[in-house]
Write an enzyme that holds these catalytic residues in place. Structure first.
Site, mmCIF file in Angstrom:
data_model
loop_
_atom_site.group_PDB
_atom_site.id
_atom_site.type_symbol
_atom_site.label_atom_id
_atom_site.label_comp_id
_atom_site.label_asym_id
_atom_site.label_seq_id
_atom_site.Cartn_x
_atom_site.Cartn_y
_atom_site.Cartn_z
ATOM 1 N N ARG A 64 -12.696 103.426 -57.114
ATOM 2 C CA ARG A 64 -13.773 103.373 -58.106
ATOM 3 C C ARG A 64 -15.103 102.976 -57.477
ATOM 4 O O ARG A 64 -16.154 103.180 -58.075
ATOM 5 C CB ARG A 64 -13.405 102.402 -59.217
ATOM 6 C CG ARG A 64 -12.268 102.916 -60.059
ATOM 7 C CD ARG A 64 -11.795 101.905 -61.052
ATOM 8 N NE ARG A 64 -10.567 102.415 -61.684
ATOM 9 C CZ ARG A 64 -9.846 101.740 -62.533
ATOM 10 N NH1 ARG A 64 -10.213 100.520 -62.887
ATOM 11 N NH2 ARG A 64 -8.760 102.259 -63.040
ATOM 12 N N ASP A 96 7.597 108.151 -42.356
ATOM 13 C CA ASP A 96 8.990 108.583 -42.339
ATOM 14 C C ASP A 96 9.932 107.461 -41.926
ATOM 15 O O ASP A 96 9.531 106.529 -41.226
ATOM 16 C CB ASP A 96 9.167 109.742 -41.347
ATOM 17 C CG ASP A 96 8.778 111.081 -41.936
ATOM 18 O OD1 ASP A 96 9.000 111.294 -43.143
ATOM 19 O OD2 ASP A 96 8.258 111.924 -41.184
ATOM 20 N N GLN A 103 -2.102 100.025 -51.153
ATOM 21 C CA GLN A 103 -0.741 99.640 -51.497
ATOM 22 C C GLN A 103 0.233 100.592 -50.811
ATOM 23 O O GLN A 103 -0.059 101.775 -50.659
ATOM 24 C CB GLN A 103 -0.528 99.744 -53.008
ATOM 25 C CG GLN A 103 -1.490 98.909 -53.809
ATOM 26 C CD GLN A 103 -1.546 99.349 -55.257
ATOM 27 O OE1 GLN A 103 -1.826 100.505 -55.552
ATOM 28 N NE2 GLN A 103 -1.280 98.433 -56.164
ATOM 29 N N THR A 151 -2.412 103.405 -39.587
ATOM 30 C CA THR A 151 -3.796 103.821 -39.392
ATOM 31 C C THR A 151 -4.268 104.528 -40.656
ATOM 32 O O THR A 151 -3.575 105.399 -41.193
ATOM 33 C CB THR A 151 -3.931 104.733 -38.157
ATOM 34 O OG1 THR A 151 -3.669 103.943 -36.988
ATOM 35 C CG2 THR A 151 -5.320 105.327 -38.044
ATOM 36 N N LEU A 152 -5.447 104.138 -41.116
ATOM 37 C CA LEU A 152 -6.055 104.685 -42.327
ATOM 38 C C LEU A 152 -7.251 105.546 -41.950
ATOM 39 O O LEU A 152 -7.930 105.271 -40.961
ATOM 40 C CB LEU A 152 -6.530 103.541 -43.229
ATOM 41 C CG LEU A 152 -5.509 102.457 -43.529
ATOM 42 C CD1 LEU A 152 -6.176 101.290 -44.247
ATOM 43 C CD2 LEU A 152 -4.370 103.015 -44.346
ATOM 44 N N GLU A 153 -7.510 106.562 -42.733
ATOM 45 C CA GLU A 153 -8.657 107.441 -42.543
ATOM 46 C C GLU A 153 -9.572 107.251 -43.746
ATOM 47 O O GLU A 153 -9.337 107.835 -44.798
ATOM 48 C CB GLU A 153 -8.211 108.898 -42.425
ATOM 49 C CG GLU A 153 -7.199 109.148 -41.337
ATOM 50 C CD GLU A 153 -5.743 108.907 -41.769
ATOM 51 O OE1 GLU A 153 -5.472 108.812 -42.984
ATOM 52 O OE2 GLU A 153 -4.885 108.823 -40.893
ATOM 53 N N LYS A 158 -6.249 101.240 -53.137
ATOM 54 C CA LYS A 158 -6.395 100.402 -54.336
ATOM 55 C C LYS A 158 -7.401 101.077 -55.272
ATOM 56 O O LYS A 158 -8.401 101.645 -54.826
ATOM 57 C CB LYS A 158 -6.908 99.011 -53.969
ATOM 58 C CG LYS A 158 -6.021 98.204 -53.070
ATOM 59 C CD LYS A 158 -4.948 97.440 -53.741
ATOM 60 C CE LYS A 158 -5.424 96.333 -54.632
ATOM 61 N NZ LYS A 158 -4.299 95.760 -55.381
ATOM 62 N N SER A 159 -7.146 101.003 -56.575
ATOM 63 C CA SER A 159 -8.023 101.669 -57.545
ATOM 64 C C SER A 159 -9.446 101.118 -57.510
ATOM 65 O O SER A 159 -10.403 101.854 -57.698
ATOM 66 C CB SER A 159 -7.441 101.568 -58.953
ATOM 67 O OG SER A 159 -7.327 100.222 -59.352
#
Length: 185
Positions: A109, A121, A152, A130-132, A104-105
């Site tokens: 920011r 895929d 998003q 999973t996010l880094e 998200k912006s």
């Protein structure tokens, strides 16, 4: 030639109705060309050692870590700190749909970044993403809270479905992961 198209609002509503993405809090998460995803409960946080360890991506080793449960309260991501996190939402991508994660912006920011390994895929199923995450700020913490809208997902429809033996279902390591996942062998 085959074409790929970015899905827009009505297509995204159809994906939600078909169960391609589950766990949404409400339809307000569906945007014009993306779906907002929220931060899950568990963070994998690097654990300091007496000396530096070695992480070898080729050998698929992990860094020393501990798990933090955001259900117990917010986590303050220190300047320069890296953590693994996951989305609340679960994905079930058919053979003609891929997806990409974008931060998200407002998070960007605020100095937050994602390490850009957010491509999914066709055939990726039954899994949270999973996010880094990393804090790029030098003098401020970033507060991570369970359920916050962290990013998003953009969905793409392929002109032709991916053959089963080339899909993530056949070749991927992280199908069925409902929480944050570290590197798997």
């Amino acid at each position: 030639p085959t074409t790929m198209s970015l899905l827009s609002y009505l297509d995204l509503c159809d994906l939600v109705d078909q169960g391609v993405i589950t766990g949404l809090e409400d339809t307000d998460q569906i945007n014009a060309s993306s779906i907002d995803v929220r931060l899950g409960d568990i963070l994998v946080v690097e654990q300091p050692n007496d000396r530096y360890g070695i992480v070898d991506p080729h050998k698929r080793t992990n860094f020393a870590s501990r798990r933090v449960n955001l259900a117990e309260g917010p986590y303050l991501l220190a300047p320069g700190q890296f953590v693994l996190a996951s989305t609340v939402e679960i994905f079930h991508l058919p053979m003609d749909i891929s997806a990409d994660f974008i931060l998200k912006s407002s998070g960007a920011r605020s100095g937050l970044t994602n390490a850009l390994a957010g491509h999914c895929d066709p055939g990726w199923n039954g899994s949270s993403l999973t996010l880094e995450l990393k804090n790029y700020l030098e003098h401020n913490y970033i507060q991570l809270t369970r359920g916050m809208r962290i990013g998003q997902m953009r969905f793409h429809r392929h002109g032709v479905a991916v053959p089963g033996d080339r899909s993530y279902a056949a070749r991927g390591r992280y199908n069925g992961d409902k929480q944050v996942s570290e590197v798997k062998p």
